[in-house]
Write a protein that holds these residues in place. Structure first.
Motif, PDB file in Angstrom:
ATOM      1  N   VAL A 160       0.833  -1.208   0.000  1.00 18.29           N
ATOM      2  CA  VAL A 160       0.000   0.000   0.000  1.00 18.29           C
ATOM      3  C   VAL A 160       0.861   1.248   0.000  1.00 18.29           C
ATOM      4  O   VAL A 160       1.991   1.241   0.500  1.00 18.29           O
ATOM      5  N   SER A 161       0.303   2.321  -0.580  1.00 14.20           N
ATOM      6  CA  SER A 161       0.988   3.616  -0.581  1.00 14.20           C
ATOM      7  C   SER A 161       0.122   4.641   0.134  1.00 14.20           C
ATOM      8  O   SER A 161      -1.094   4.650  -0.051  1.00 14.20           O
ATOM      9  N   ILE A 162       0.741   5.501   0.935  1.00 17.46           N
ATOM     10  CA  ILE A 162      -0.061   6.503   1.658  1.00 17.46           C
ATOM     11  C   ILE A 162      -0.179   7.800   0.879  1.00 17.46           C
ATOM     12  O   ILE A 162      -0.800   8.753   1.341  1.00 17.46           O
ATOM     13  N   GLY A 163       0.430   7.857  -0.298  1.00 19.15           N
ATOM     14  CA  GLY A 163       0.259   9.089  -1.066  1.00 19.15           C
ATOM     15  C   GLY A 163       1.295   9.244  -2.168  1.00 19.15           C
ATOM     16  O   GLY A 163       2.327   8.572  -2.167  1.00 19.15           O
ATOM     17  N   ASP A 164       0.985  10.118  -3.110  1.00 11.94           N
ATOM     18  CA  ASP A 164       1.841  10.312  -4.295  1.00 11.94           C
ATOM     19  C   ASP A 164       2.987  11.256  -4.009  1.00 11.94           C
ATOM     20  O   ASP A 164       3.033  12.384  -4.525  1.00 11.94           O
ATOM     21  N   TYR A 165       3.857  10.848  -3.123  1.00 11.67           N
ATOM     22  CA  TYR A 165       5.112  11.557  -2.838  1.00 11.67           C
ATOM     23  C   TYR A 165       6.070  10.478  -2.359  1.00 11.67           C
ATOM     24  O   TYR A 165       5.652   9.396  -1.967  1.00 11.67           O
ATOM     25  N   VAL A 166       7.385  10.753  -2.396  1.00 10.29           N
ATOM     26  CA  VAL A 166       8.361   9.695  -2.087  1.00 10.29           C
ATOM     27  C   VAL A 166       8.966   9.884  -0.704  1.00 10.29           C
ATOM     28  O   VAL A 166       9.499  10.958  -0.388  1.00 10.29           O
ATOM     29  N   LEU A 167       8.841   8.868   0.143  1.00 11.72           N
ATOM     30  CA  LEU A 167       9.459   8.858   1.462  1.00 11.72           C
ATOM     31  C   LEU A 167      10.788   8.113   1.364  1.00 11.72           C
ATOM     32  O   LEU A 167      11.065   7.448   0.368  1.00 11.72           O
ATOM     33  N   ALA A 168      11.573   8.140   2.454  1.00  9.16           N
ATOM     34  CA  ALA A 168      12.874   7.436   2.455  1.00  9.16           C
ATOM     35  C   ALA A 168      12.719   5.996   2.931  1.00  9.16           C
ATOM     36  O   ALA A 168      13.627   5.178   2.789  1.00  9.16           O
TER      37      ALA A 168
HETATM   38  C1  JD8 Z   1       8.403   2.233   1.631  1.00  5.68           C
HETATM   39  C2  JD8 Z   1      11.940   2.317   0.739  1.00  5.68           C
HETATM   40  C3  JD8 Z   1      12.285   4.537  -0.354  1.00  5.68           C
HETATM   41  C4  JD8 Z   1      11.214   4.173  -2.552  1.00  5.68           C
HETATM   42  C5  JD8 Z   1      13.645   4.818  -3.829  1.00  5.68           C
HETATM   43  C6  JD8 Z   1      13.211   6.502  -2.155  1.00  5.68           C
HETATM   44  C7  JD8 Z   1       4.547   4.541   1.177  1.00  5.68           C
HETATM   45  N1  JD8 Z   1       3.669   7.040  -0.170  1.00  5.68           N
HETATM   46  C8  JD8 Z   1       4.979   6.606  -0.090  1.00  5.68           C
HETATM   47  N2  JD8 Z   1       6.041   7.252  -0.596  1.00  5.68           N
HETATM   48  N3  JD8 Z   1       7.182   6.538  -0.337  1.00  5.68           N
HETATM   49  C9  JD8 Z   1       6.850   5.428   0.332  1.00  5.68           C
HETATM   50  C10 JD8 Z   1       7.851   4.393   0.707  1.00  5.68           C
HETATM   51  C11 JD8 Z   1       9.200   4.616   0.310  1.00  5.68           C
HETATM   52  C12 JD8 Z   1      10.111   3.613   0.595  1.00  5.68           C
HETATM   53  C13 JD8 Z   1       9.729   2.428   1.248  1.00  5.68           C
HETATM   54  C14 JD8 Z   1       7.463   3.226   1.355  1.00  5.68           C
HETATM   55  C15 JD8 Z   1      10.895   1.616   1.334  1.00  5.68           C
HETATM   56  N4  JD8 Z   1      11.462   3.518   0.308  1.00  5.68           N
HETATM   57  C16 JD8 Z   1      12.484   4.179  -1.804  1.00  5.68           C
HETATM   58  C17 JD8 Z   1      11.429   3.804  -3.986  1.00  5.68           C
HETATM   59  C18 JD8 Z   1      12.400   4.806  -4.611  1.00  5.68           C
HETATM   60  N5  JD8 Z   1      13.477   5.098  -2.400  1.00  5.68           N
HETATM   61  C19 JD8 Z   1       5.438   5.441   0.525  1.00  5.68           C
HETATM   62  N6  JD8 Z   1       3.764   3.883   1.685  1.00  5.68           N
END
Ligand code: JD8
Length: 316
Positions: A185-193
């Protein structure tokens, strides 16, 4: 409900004691969810993934096959971790059931001692709990929604896998799917670490729906984005006010002080409609598509808010 979280940053979730239980600070230890955890209504367990590494460097990542930037999390470490966490939870469940059964038998023995002898009901073994559901946050996952939050709140055991680096070797999810439900699942259209922040968000959205966590269940029924059919469900929250009535020359809307509940409810709905039409027109379209989502007055309000409504049929 039992919630297990596997991560390389256990401290993200606050102080963790020896058997993985969370302390009274941190995102899982404070507020209503913290109280529910302290009451034992929610059994939070946080696990350090490095516990399942086998090399002297406690490595959890390796370079990606096919090249490309960054590192990928190792399948063997994740596989061993998830196996153990599931086994530990199952063992704890058996222990809890056995204790409950022994206590029940002891009470019954005490009761029957007093009661005349007669046929005793067959001991029906406690129904086996459904397997855990594995939730893996990832930017490539399906959108996490209020609806999914409600589905997770109905589960008895959730396991969260927090990825880092470029993500977790994809065979971990494929393997887990052979024996349990797995959601990416994704919590939103932005990139987390990493996945930790997403897990904190998902856990809060799920746990506030659990019975007894929120002071009054009503507020969850009225949740935006779905809710449980409350009056405002499907609309964004409207504006809110509290004392003082006048602040920096700004007054509280008179209707809210009128005590006229019907007028207040209409005003609150109109404000929620205006805000939803402005900030989330997609939600208005979703409401309109359900036919009974918007009454004539609603359509008038959103038309005044500039929402394209066909004058005649007031159709959207
Ligand atoms: C899990 C590693 C980082 C992602 C390379 C930056 C959720 N809505 C969301 N945005 N980002 C995440 C998310 C990012 C994660 C992980 C969730 C595990 N990363 C990676 C791919 C590109 N780095 C998220 N839910």
């Amino acid at each position: 409900m039992r919630i297990d979280i596997v991560t390389i940053f256990p401290d993200y979730f606050g102080p963790i004691d020896a058997d993985g239980q969370v302390g009274a600070s941190g995102p899982l230890g404070v507020s209503l969810i913290g109280k529910a955890g302290a009451r034992g209504d929610i059994d939070f367990r946080v696990h350090d993934l490095r516990r399942w590494t086998t090399d002297v460097h406690h490595a959890v990542d390796d370079s990606p096959f096919g090249g490309g930037p960054g590192m990928v999390m190792k399948p063997d470490v994740w596989g061993a971790a998830l196996d153990d966490v599931l086994a530990e939870a199952a063992a704890a469940e058996v222990a809890t059931t056995e204790t409950a059964a022994t206590e029940a038998a002891a009470t019954e023995a005490a009761a029957t001692e007093a009661a005349p002898v007669g046929p005793t009901a067959a001991k029906t073994p406690a129904a086996a709990k459904p397997p855990a559901r594995l939730v893996v946050p990832a930017p490539s996952g399906v959108p996490f929604t209020q609806e999914l939050a409600a589905a997770y709140a109905a589960e008895s055991h959730l396991v969260f896998a927090c990825g880092r680096y470029e993500g977790i070797d994809s065979r971990v999810v494929a393997d887990a799917r052979t024996r349990m439900v797995v959601d990416e699942v994704s919590i939103g259209d932005y990139v987390l670490a990493g996945g930790e922040a997403a897990v904190a968000v998902i856990v809060e959205a799920v746990c506030r729906l659990l019975p007894g966590v929120l002071g009054n269940e009503q507020s969850a029924a009225d949740d935006s984005f779905g809710g449980a059919g409350g009056a405002m469900s499907g609309l964004l929250e409207g504006p809110v006010y509290t004392r003082p009535r006048a602040w920096r020359g700004l007054e509280v809307p008179d209707v809210l002080l009128s005590g006229h509940h019907q007028a207040i409810a209409r005003w609150q709905r109109d404000e929620a409609l205006r805000r939803t039409a402005a900030n989330r027109p997609d939600l208005i379209r979703r409401l309109a598509a359900t036919g009974d989502g918007l009454d004539k007055r609603d359509r008038q309000v959103i038309a005044e808010a500039g929402f394209p409504v066909d004058g005649e049929s007031m159709a959207l």
